[in-house]
Design an enzyme around this catalytic site. Structure first.
Site, PDB file in Angstrom:
ATOM      1  CE  LYS A  13     -69.439  22.388  57.134  1.00 48.52           C
ATOM      2  NZ  LYS A  13     -70.107  21.115  57.506  1.00 48.52           N
ATOM      3  NE  ARG A  88     -64.550  20.659  61.618  1.00 41.46           N
ATOM      4  CZ  ARG A  88     -64.771  20.334  60.358  1.00 41.46           C
ATOM      5  NH1 ARG A  88     -64.444  21.155  59.388  1.00 41.46           N
ATOM      6  NH2 ARG A  88     -65.330  19.198  60.065  1.00 41.46           N
ATOM      7  NE  ARG A 127     -70.022  13.463  52.257  1.00 40.49           N
ATOM      8  CZ  ARG A 127     -69.675  14.319  53.219  1.00 40.49           C
ATOM      9  NH1 ARG A 127     -69.812  15.615  53.025  1.00 40.49           N
ATOM     10  NH2 ARG A 127     -69.200  13.883  54.354  1.00 40.49           N
ATOM     11  NE  ARG A 160     -65.496  13.268  53.637  1.00 39.88           N
ATOM     12  CZ  ARG A 160     -65.811  14.459  54.144  1.00 39.88           C
ATOM     13  NH1 ARG A 160     -66.155  15.462  53.345  1.00 39.88           N
ATOM     14  NH2 ARG A 160     -65.776  14.665  55.435  1.00 39.88           N
ATOM     15  NE  ARG A 171     -67.176  13.744  59.728  1.00 39.05           N
ATOM     16  CZ  ARG A 171     -67.646  13.542  58.494  1.00 39.05           C
ATOM     17  NH1 ARG A 171     -67.857  12.303  58.063  1.00 39.05           N
ATOM     18  NH2 ARG A 171     -67.897  14.548  57.703  1.00 39.05           N
TER      19      ARG A 171
HETATM   20  P1  AP5 Z   1     -72.012  18.293  51.775  1.00 41.37           P
HETATM   21  O1  AP5 Z   1     -72.204  19.546  50.989  1.00 41.37           O
HETATM   22  O2  AP5 Z   1     -70.906  17.379  51.378  1.00 41.37           O
HETATM   23  O3  AP5 Z   1     -71.928  18.630  53.345  1.00 41.37           O
HETATM   24  P2  AP5 Z   1     -70.792  19.349  54.192  1.00 41.37           P
HETATM   25  O4  AP5 Z   1     -71.489  20.204  55.196  1.00 41.37           O
HETATM   26  O5  AP5 Z   1     -69.789  20.021  53.311  1.00 41.37           O
HETATM   27  O6  AP5 Z   1     -70.200  18.061  54.923  1.00 41.37           O
HETATM   28  P3  AP5 Z   1     -68.732  17.589  55.281  1.00 41.37           P
HETATM   29  O7  AP5 Z   1     -68.868  16.160  55.762  1.00 41.37           O
HETATM   30  O8  AP5 Z   1     -67.762  17.828  54.166  1.00 41.37           O
HETATM   31  O9  AP5 Z   1     -68.418  18.479  56.494  1.00 41.37           O
HETATM   32  P4  AP5 Z   1     -67.439  18.219  57.585  1.00 41.37           P
HETATM   33  O10 AP5 Z   1     -67.461  19.556  58.207  1.00 41.37           O
HETATM   34  O11 AP5 Z   1     -67.653  17.093  58.498  1.00 41.37           O
HETATM   35  O12 AP5 Z   1     -66.147  17.698  56.811  1.00 41.37           O
HETATM   36  P5  AP5 Z   1     -64.760  18.378  56.450  1.00 41.37           P
HETATM   37  O13 AP5 Z   1     -64.367  17.895  55.120  1.00 41.37           O
HETATM   38  O14 AP5 Z   1     -64.778  19.836  56.732  1.00 41.37           O
HETATM   39  O15 AP5 Z   1     -73.434  17.514  51.774  1.00 41.37           O
HETATM   40  C1  AP5 Z   1     -73.561  16.241  52.391  1.00 41.37           C
HETATM   41  C2  AP5 Z   1     -74.494  15.344  51.560  1.00 41.37           C
HETATM   42  O16 AP5 Z   1     -75.831  15.889  51.606  1.00 41.37           O
HETATM   43  C3  AP5 Z   1     -74.123  15.285  50.060  1.00 41.37           C
HETATM   44  O17 AP5 Z   1     -74.386  14.016  49.575  1.00 41.37           O
HETATM   45  C4  AP5 Z   1     -75.068  16.318  49.398  1.00 41.37           C
HETATM   46  O18 AP5 Z   1     -75.355  15.983  48.041  1.00 41.37           O
HETATM   47  C5  AP5 Z   1     -76.320  16.202  50.287  1.00 41.37           C
HETATM   48  N1  AP5 Z   1     -77.060  17.450  50.407  1.00 41.37           N
HETATM   49  C6  AP5 Z   1     -76.558  18.718  50.477  1.00 41.37           C
HETATM   50  N2  AP5 Z   1     -77.568  19.611  50.588  1.00 41.37           N
HETATM   51  C7  AP5 Z   1     -78.727  18.882  50.628  1.00 41.37           C
HETATM   52  C8  AP5 Z   1     -80.117  19.218  50.739  1.00 41.37           C
HETATM   53  N3  AP5 Z   1     -80.518  20.496  50.851  1.00 41.37           N
HETATM   54  N4  AP5 Z   1     -81.032  18.211  50.739  1.00 41.37           N
HETATM   55  C9  AP5 Z   1     -80.623  16.909  50.633  1.00 41.37           C
HETATM   56  N5  AP5 Z   1     -79.342  16.527  50.507  1.00 41.37           N
HETATM   57  C10 AP5 Z   1     -78.395  17.500  50.504  1.00 41.37           C
HETATM   58  O19 AP5 Z   1     -63.804  17.728  57.575  1.00 41.37           O
HETATM   59  C11 AP5 Z   1     -63.433  16.366  57.555  1.00 41.37           C
HETATM   60  C12 AP5 Z   1     -62.416  16.114  58.673  1.00 41.37           C
HETATM   61  O20 AP5 Z   1     -61.228  16.920  58.454  1.00 41.37           O
HETATM   62  C13 AP5 Z   1     -62.886  16.493  60.086  1.00 41.37           C
HETATM   63  O21 AP5 Z   1     -63.642  15.462  60.686  1.00 41.37           O
HETATM   64  C14 AP5 Z   1     -61.545  16.752  60.782  1.00 41.37           C
HETATM   65  O22 AP5 Z   1     -60.911  15.547  61.126  1.00 41.37           O
HETATM   66  C15 AP5 Z   1     -60.713  17.421  59.673  1.00 41.37           C
HETATM   67  N6  AP5 Z   1     -60.837  18.893  59.692  1.00 41.37           N
HETATM   68  C16 AP5 Z   1     -61.339  19.680  58.700  1.00 41.37           C
HETATM   69  N7  AP5 Z   1     -61.301  20.980  59.046  1.00 41.37           N
HETATM   70  C17 AP5 Z   1     -60.755  21.022  60.292  1.00 41.37           C
HETATM   71  C18 AP5 Z   1     -60.478  22.082  61.202  1.00 41.37           C
HETATM   72  N8  AP5 Z   1     -60.746  23.377  60.904  1.00 41.37           N
HETATM   73  N9  AP5 Z   1     -59.944  21.760  62.402  1.00 41.37           N
HETATM   74  C19 AP5 Z   1     -59.647  20.475  62.728  1.00 41.37           C
HETATM   75  N10 AP5 Z   1     -59.889  19.417  61.915  1.00 41.37           N
HETATM   76  C20 AP5 Z   1     -60.443  19.696  60.695  1.00 41.37           C
END
Ligand code: AP5
Length: 216
Positions: A13, A88, A127, A160, A171
């Site tokens: 994403k 979420r 990542r 991370r 997760r």
């Molecule tokens: P990347 O683009 O980093 O993936 P992402 O979907 O953004 O993953 P996140 O881990 O950031 O999502 P998340 O939803 O768990 O975390 P968030 O920060 O929101 O890609 C991942 C890897 O794959 C990278 O290395 C990339 O290079 C590679 N890649 C990408 N595309 C590819 C492809 N096509 N082929 C191969 N490789 C590829 O949340 C973190 C924490 O914050 C949560 O656990 C929670 O505790 C809290 N939080 C955040 N938002 C909320 C909310 N709304 N409510 C409650 N808690 C929240």
């Protein structure tokens, strides 16, 4: 335009959001990035959020909703936005709908990025993120540049805290139980575009783009 990006952790994403926003002159709003910033500066929100984030649990809805309300007040989002990581849960989506109604506006499209749990583990374990410019890389699929080529100076690559395999598995469980129900919620409003997230970064981007309304 107002987009919501849904998908499992590590689906890509953040990677795709960066390009979508740059090419369409809209602003990315990542709740994960805002929370990590708060943890880093040691704010009250950051102190509370840290415990939830490191164990892979969701931060409580009321804190997230207040944070979003405050953030969206900024003029930075007046040209449109892409929400990455919010909503979420169903209560977050309902609160967001109420907020949008107040401003007499609505979501244009919900992008659902679909990637299997096995692929997620591979992606997240490789990542790496740059502390300086915040760009996301993968040691194999999208390697970090030479440190000197960082957009904002010297790349400082890190992994991370919540990217350990055990935490990632938790997760994923949280995603299936608490976030996946949003697909039904938004499908009933005919807003969801299903995107196959397997393929190169360009292939996935082209699939996403094919769902954009003609005027983004
Ligand atoms: P990347 O683009 O980093 O993936 P992402 O979907 O953004 O993953 P996140 O881990 O950031 O999502 P998340 O939803 O768990 O975390 P968030 O920060 O929101 O890609 C991942 C890897 O794959 C990278 O290395 C990339 O290079 C590679 N890649 C990408 N595309 C590819 C492809 N096509 N082929 C191969 N490789 C590829 O949340 C973190 C924490 O914050 C949560 O656990 C929670 O505790 C809290 N939080 C955040 N938002 C909320 C909310 N709304 N409510 C409650 N808690 C929240």
């Amino acid at each position: 335009m107002k987009f919501v990006f849904i998908g499992p952790p590590g689906a890509g994403k953040g990677t795709q959001a960066e390009r979508i926003c740059a090419e369409n002159n809209i602003k990315q709003l990542s709740t994960g990035d805002i929370l990590r910033h708060n943890v880093k500066i040691g704010s009250e929100l950051g102190k509370v959020a840290k415990e939830y984030m490191t164990s892979g649990r969701l931060v409580p809805d009321n804190l997230i909703i207040d944070m979003i309300k405050e953030e969206l007040n900024s003029p930075l989002y007046s040209n449109g936005f892409l929400l990455d990581g919010f909503p979420r849960t169903i209560p977050q989506a309902q609160a967001f709908d109420e907020l949008l109604q107040k401003f007499n506006t609505k979501i244009d499209l919900v992008l659902l990025l679909d990637v299997s749990d096995e692929e997620i583990i591979t992606r997240i374990s490789g990542r790496r993120i740059c502390k300086t410019c915040n760009r996301v890389f993968h040691v194999v699929f999208n390697p970090p540049p030479d440190p000197k080529e960082c957009d904002k100076g010297i790349c400082d690559i890190y992994q991370r805290d919540d990217d350990k395999e055990e935490t990632v598995r938790h997760r994923l469980e949280v995603y299936h139980n608490q976030t996946k129900p949003l697909v039904e919620y938004y499908s009933s409003q005919s807003l969801v575009a299903h995107i196959d997230g397997i393929g190169s970064l360009d292939e996935v981007y082209d699939r996403i783009k094919s769902h954009f309304p003609s005027k983004v």
